[in-house]
Scaffold this motif. Structure first.
Motif, PDB file in Angstrom:
ATOM      1  N   TRP A 115       0.807  -1.203   0.000  1.00 20.71           N
ATOM      2  CA  TRP A 115       0.000   0.000   0.000  1.00 20.71           C
ATOM      3  C   TRP A 115       0.849   1.265   0.000  1.00 20.71           C
ATOM      4  O   TRP A 115       0.465   2.289  -0.554  1.00 20.71           O
ATOM      5  N   GLU A 116       2.029   1.177   0.599  1.00 19.03           N
ATOM      6  CA  GLU A 116       2.898   2.345   0.700  1.00 19.03           C
ATOM      7  C   GLU A 116       3.286   2.896  -0.665  1.00 19.03           C
ATOM      8  O   GLU A 116       3.394   4.111  -0.854  1.00 19.03           O
ATOM      9  N   SER A 117       3.488   2.009  -1.649  1.00 20.33           N
ATOM     10  CA  SER A 117       3.935   2.439  -2.975  1.00 20.33           C
ATOM     11  C   SER A 117       2.892   2.164  -4.052  1.00 20.33           C
ATOM     12  O   SER A 117       3.211   2.225  -5.244  1.00 20.33           O
ATOM     13  N   ALA A 118       1.660   1.855  -3.681  1.00 21.11           N
ATOM     14  CA  ALA A 118       0.640   1.514  -4.678  1.00 21.11           C
ATOM     15  C   ALA A 118       0.351   2.685  -5.618  1.00 21.11           C
ATOM     16  O   ALA A 118       0.073   2.495  -6.812  1.00 21.11           O
ATOM     17  N   HIS A 119       0.439   3.907  -5.082  1.00 21.53           N
ATOM     18  CA  HIS A 119       0.144   5.066  -5.927  1.00 21.53           C
ATOM     19  C   HIS A 119       1.147   5.207  -7.060  1.00 21.53           C
ATOM     20  O   HIS A 119       0.838   5.812  -8.099  1.00 21.53           O
ATOM     21  N   TRP A 120       2.348   4.657  -6.898  1.00 22.15           N
ATOM     22  CA  TRP A 120       3.390   4.762  -7.918  1.00 22.15           C
ATOM     23  C   TRP A 120       2.977   4.061  -9.209  1.00 22.15           C
ATOM     24  O   TRP A 120       3.297   4.531 -10.311  1.00 22.15           O
ATOM     25  N   ILE A 121       2.266   2.957  -9.120  1.00 26.77           N
ATOM     26  CA  ILE A 121       1.854   2.222 -10.308  1.00 26.77           C
ATOM     27  C   ILE A 121       0.457   2.605 -10.768  1.00 26.77           C
ATOM     28  O   ILE A 121       0.135   2.549 -11.959  1.00 26.77           O
ATOM     29  N   PHE A 122      -0.405   3.049  -9.849  1.00 28.77           N
ATOM     30  CA  PHE A 122      -1.779   3.358 -10.231  1.00 28.77           C
ATOM     31  C   PHE A 122      -1.911   4.745 -10.861  1.00 28.77           C
ATOM     32  O   PHE A 122      -2.791   4.954 -11.706  1.00 28.77           O
ATOM     33  N   LEU A 123      -1.079   5.684 -10.487  1.00 27.69           N
ATOM     34  CA  LEU A 123      -1.187   7.022 -11.063  1.00 27.69           C
ATOM     35  C   LEU A 123      -0.914   7.039 -12.572  1.00 27.69           C
ATOM     36  O   LEU A 123      -1.667   7.690 -13.320  1.00 27.69           O
TER      37      LEU A 123
END
Length: 364
Positions: free
Chosen positions: A302-310
């Motif tokens: 969850w900590e780095s999920a935004h890195w791939i979803f953005l």
């Protein structure tokens, strides 16, 4: 005594196409009509449909990101902030105090890493913005190339027929039998191009054949219509007939394919960058997704999920914008809708009754 005018000469002079208008069109009026038909009317047609309006605004937003955005946003570098900073964190938007007449007012907004950072502390918003120009160049080169080639060859094959038709269709059939993605992968792996325009041409090299055959089928029906037969009877050249009569009738279909080809270029380029087949650069949405998956396991953390979803959200929004924009392209190339909006833009009344030219012929 002067000879009397024959009945045939008198009737010929009274016909409407033998008379000229009393008023001449000025250069200013001609310019206004051109602006109305080429700029104002298409914009009015787009703005009348909420889907086309939303799609147009999305496309404009991405164009601004790829032009002005790269000038006002810093180039992504390591150490821009904390690692794995989440999107819209507590300090992403602050207001600095500005003194006006001795009074301090917090009215100067400061935006700080609005979409967070990655494992190297690089701002994700800056990466997305600086990846946009190359993507727009690839879309422009690949989609324009495949659409223009398919339209020219398909129109020529359908109109001329015979040996020209058989030759072009044979070439198109051979191209369609070659698997598109493996062909692109091989060419990209051998050439290793780094120019976005060259990459776009490679991605669109196999997309023209399907549209070419579809355009040919449309031309086979259009070429038998009355206005094409009239142009042919008047002795107009083949290029003139194709440009003035046939291609405008196909533009609605061609424009829809252009949008589909643009979406295909986006997906193919992101996939090839994600797989590492195209030259590695951090200024690409596919590379961002690759680093997020291989470096930090973004799908499972969850900590780095935004890195791939953005980047995925960025691609999705652009794709949706293109689809919505295509909804208005059919209306733009519809001659009746276009004429109505041109008339409205010129200050005419949509319900005004049109006078037949034959009404000028006197009846005795």
């Amino acid at each position: 005594m002067a000879s009397q005018q024959s009945d045939g000469d008198r009737v010929a002079e009274e016909l409407p196409f033998r008379t000229t208008a009393d008023a001449e069109i000025t250069g200013r009026e001609q310019l206004l009509h051109t602006v109305d038909s080429l700029i104002i009317a298409p914009f009015r047609i787009l703005w009348a449909d909420w889907r086309a309006r939303v799609g147009f605004l999305i496309i404009v937003l991405y164009v601004l990101m790829g032009t002005i955005g790269v000038l006002v946003n810093p180039v992504p570098t390591s150490g821009m902030g904390e690692r794995y900073l989440q999107p819209f964190h507590d300090n992403w938007l602050t207001f600095e105090t500005v003194t006006i007449l001795g009074v301090g007012l917090p009215i100067d907004p400061v935006i700080y890493l609005p979409l967070g950072t990655d494992a190297m502390s690089q701002g994700l918003w800056s990466q997305i913005v600086h990846a946009t120009p190359a993507m727009l160049k690839m879309i422009l080169a690949g989609a324009v190339f495949s659409t223009v080639v398919a339209t020219i060859l398909g129109t020529l094959a359908g109109y001329k027929g015979g040996f020209t038709d058989r030759s072009i269709m044979t070439m198109a059939d051979i191209t369609m039998t070659i698997p598109g993605l493996p062909l692109v992968i091989i060419i990209a792996a051998v050439l290793r191009p780094d120019n976005p325009y060259i990459i776009g041409l490679i991605l669109g090299i196999n997309n023209w054949a399907g549209l070419c055959r579809a355009v040919r089928s449309q031309v086979l029906s259009v070429r038998e219509r009355n206005f094409v037969e009239a142009s042919r009877a008047m002795g107009l050249s083949t290029p003139r007939i194709l440009v003035d009569d046939i291609i405008p009738d196909l533009m609605s279909y061609v424009s829809i394919h252009f949008v589909g080809a643009a979406r295909g270029i986006i997906f193919e380029s992101v996939a090839l960058y994600y797989l590492g087949i195209l030259p590695f650069t951090t200024f690409n949405w596919g590379v961002m997704m690759n680093l997020a998956y291989t470096t930090s396991g973004a799908l499972y953390t969850w900590e780095s999920a935004h890195w791939i979803f953005l980047p995925m959200i960025t691609i999705t929004i652009l794709s949706v914008g293109l689809i919505l924009f295509s909804q208005g392209l059919d209306r733009i190339f519809n001659p009746r809708v276009r004429a109505r909006h041109v008339k409205a833009a010129s200050g005419g009344d949509d319900d005004e009754e049109q006078t037949s030219p034959m009404a000028t012929v006197p009846t005795n």
